[in-house]
Every structure is written in structure tokens, then in C-alpha cells.
Design an enzyme around this catalytic site. Structure first.
Site: not given
Ligand SMILES: *Cc1c(COP(=O)(O)O)cnc(C)c1O
Length: 369
Positions: A104, A174, A198
Site C-alpha cells: 500500500w 495511511d 477495514k
Molecule cells: C485497503 C487499503 C487501501 C485502499 O483502500 P481503497 O479504499 O480500496 O482505496 C489503502 N491503504 C491501505 C493500508 C489499505 O489497507
């Protein structure tokens, strides 16, 4: 409704608290005695404003957010923020530091590079992303507008258990896959963002928490609805926010408070992940390649000593109600995501299945040496 014997280990969208789903179901046709479904409520009306204000208050309380941090509920996934960060946080001639810790962060870097020069301050590539890049090798740019980390690498099973010192450069994280999984030293961060699907709630909602002093006019090329400054100034009502997703996230925040808050979550998440890692480490049938000190408590990545049995493992687990154990497509192997809403009984059921699977297939392990 979930059958009680089903446990969903998906990385995202992931498991939701059963109590939250039941409450959302109960209220679907008549939300908080408004006579309207949440799906029908005007976002400017009092009924929805109460819901959004409550969600914001509960979140602030949970995280212990100081008054100089703003909370935005924005549409789009975390990937949207990969592009919006540079346009909102940097001057057009600015530059940023990124730490490459796995799948990511590589995505975040590739997107940021479309807008600004990116200094990759450190990379875990040399370790095959089996550990975080060693702090001694970080090369931070003192002129960077921010330093970006991915606090939990969902696909690679790595997490920061100690925050880096960025020497005054605002830390941007993030936190899509570990936000609300543990208490945060919030004042160490300039910006935190997280896709909701998540560990928070429904897909399509992204939380952005930003410190006041980092708010600035976004680049002219930035869509107005995605300007942090405009959204803060309009009280997150520049345009229609993702109303039902905010409502559901609010139910999750309240559920978290009823469970004892982030300290209680951290203790439970630690117990769940440590039980699974301990079982894997003690087995010669399963293995986890990640450095112990950097292992994620949300996404436990592991593999079989006999990789050819991986599909069979996933299929047999599914038949027993243990769903979505396959690893990320880019990484392979297996992964059990143990978000807040995964009960400890789910981890116990998984370990029991893994022990039985190893007992059934152990002979092929020895055959393969
Ligand atoms: C799943 C994930 C993303 C992507 O998320 P989207 O909502 O599908 O754009 C980005 N960063 C991390 C750490 C993730 O686990």
C-alpha cells in the site's frame, strides 16, 4: 444475518460487529424515530446533522482528539487520498517524503509522484518486505512538506509499533487497516486518513483527520469537493456526504465505546494476534516470514510449508465457516485479518482448524522434506 458459526477473516471490506448490523437492520425503515430511513434523510436536515454530530463526538472521544484537529468524512476510498494529499498539503512546488514498507505504500508513492517529487526515505524492498525498513537507513528530506507512512501494511502483514521521529516534518499516516485498533499518540500526527471498510465500517467512506495548521488552499486542479480546507470551512457539507456510511461508522464508534474504547480493543487485538502467531511459530507446518517486532496485529500473514496445499486449506476452511483466508493476490500465501469486530472465539476456531488440517496433511510435509 451471520450464522453464528461463520467467521469472516477478509482483509476488506471486513467483519462488522454483529450488534451494529442488527441495530442498522432494526432502524433501516425508521431511523431514530424520524419516520425516514437513513437512506432518505436530507443531509442538511436536523435528523441527519444529529447523527453526524454524534458520530464526530464519539470519534473525538474515542481517539482523544485535541480541539486543533478536524475530522472529515469524505467519499471515495483511501486510494483517493493518495492523490488528494499532495494537492491539499503541499504548495505546487512542494515535495514529500514517503517510506516504502509494502504494497500500500508503493501505491501511495506511485500516485503522489503524479503530482510532486517524492523522496523515498527508506524502503523495505531490500528485506523482501518482511520487516519495516531499518530506522538507521531512513534518509529524510528536511525540506519535505510531510512524511508519509502506512501504519499497517494490510497485504504484507507489517505494522509500526513505534512511531518514527520525522524531526518536525508533519507525519501523515495511511491508517486504513489499523485505525481504532489501539490508542494513538495523536499529537505525533499531522494527518491521519483511513478508508472505512477495514476497521471502521462501510466501503466508500474515508476518514481524514487533519491538524489545523496544515489546512491551506488546495491546488486549483483539486476538485473543490475534495479540498480539505473547503470541507472544513463548510462543516463537511460542501456537497452530499456519504450519509448512510457516516451513520454506520457512528454505530461502530458507539459500539467501540461500549466495549471499553481503544485500550480494551488493543488488549483484545493483542491477545488474538499473539495466540495465532504463537501457534504458527510453534508449528512446522505453518510459517510466518515477518520479523517478530514488526508483525501486524490486524493482518496475520502466513504460509504453508507445503505451498501446493494452499488452495485446499482455503477451501476446507471455507467449508467449516472460516471465510476469506487467502492472502493478497500480490503477495500470495494465507492471511487472517483480525479486525476489532473479530471475536476471540473466531481465532480459537481458526487455530483448531489449522491444527486439524496440519494433522491430516502432516505426512505430505515430511514427504516434501
Ligand atoms: C485497503 C487499503 C487501501 C485502499 O483502500 P481503497 O479504499 O480500496 O482505496 C489503502 N491503504 C491501505 C493500508 C489499505 O489497507
Amino acid at each position: 444475518m451471520h450464522a453464528s458459526a461463520v467467521y469472516n477473516f477478509a482483509a476488506g471490506p471486513g467483519v462488522m460487529p454483529q450488534e451494529v448490523l442488527l441495530e442498522a437492520q432494526r432502524e433501516l425503515l425508521d431511523c431514530r424515530r424520524s419516520g425516514m430511513s437513513i437512506l432518505e434523510m436530507p443531509f442538511t436536515g436536523e435528523a441527519f446533522q444529529d447523527i453526524a454530530d454524534q458520530a464526530r463526538r464519539d470519534l473525538r472521544e474515542l481517539v482523544g482528539l485535541p480541539p486543533n484537529y478536524r475530522v472529515l468524512f469524505l467519499p471515495g476510498g483511501a486510494s483517493t487520498q493518495f492523490s488528494l494529499l499532495p494537492m491539499n498539503l503541499l504548495p505546487p512546488d512542494g515535495r514529500a517524503d514517503y517510506v516504502d514498507s509494502g504494497h500500500w505504500s508503493r501505491k501511495a508513492i506511485a500516485e503522489a509522484r503524479r503530482y510532486v517529487p517524492v523522496n523515498v526515505a527508506a524502503s523495505g524492498a531490500r528485506y523482501g518486505y518482511r520487516r519495516l525498513p531499518c530506522r538507521r537507513h531512513w534518509r529524510l528530506d528536511p525540506g519535505a512538506g510531510y512524511c508519509h507512512i502506512t501504519s499497517n501494511e494490510t497485504a504484507d502483514g507489517l505494522a509500526y509499533h513505534r512511531l518514527p521521529d520525522t524531526r518536525g516534518v508533519p507525519l501523515v499516516a495511511d491508517m486504513t487497516s489499523d485505525f481504532l485498533s489501539r490508542p494513538l499518540d495523536i499529537e505525533r500526527f499531522g494527518v491521519i486518513y483511513a478508508g472505512a471498510q477495514k476497521n471502521i465500517g462501510p466501503a466508500g467512506l474515508t476518514l481524514v483527520i487533519i491538524r489545523d495548521d496544515l489546512l491551506r488552499a488546495a491546488w486549483p486542479a483539486c476538485p473543490t469537493a475534495f479540498s480539505y480546507r473547503v470541507q472544513v470551512d463548510s462543516d463537511n457539507r460542501f456537497n452530499t456526504p456519504p450519509t448512510q456510511a457516516i451513520y454506520l461508522a457512528g454505530l461502530v464508534f458507539r459500539w467501540l465505546r461500549s466495549q471499553g474504547g481503544l485500550g480494551a480493543m488493543a488488549a483484545r487485538n493483542r491477545r488474538k494476534s499473539e495466540a495465532l502467531y504463537a501457534f504458527i511459530d510453534a508449528s512446522d507446518f505453518y510459517a510466518c516470514a515477518q520479523r517478530v517486532a514488526d508483525r501486524s496485529r490486524m493482518n496475520v500473514c502466513f504460509h504453508l510449508a507445503v505451498p501446493s496445499l494452499t488452495a485446499e486449506f482455503v477451501a476446507q476452511a471455507r467449508r467449516q465457516g472460516l471465510l476469506n483466508l487467502q492472502g493478497h493476490a500480490a503477495v500470495g500465501g494465507l492471511r487472517a485479518s483480525l479486525y476489532n469486530a473479530m471475536p476471540e472465539a473466531g481465532v480459537e476456531a481458526l487455530i483448531a482448524f489449522m491444527a486439524a488440517f496440519a494433522a491430516r496433511h502432516g505426512r505430505s510435509r515430511r514427504r516434501c522434506g
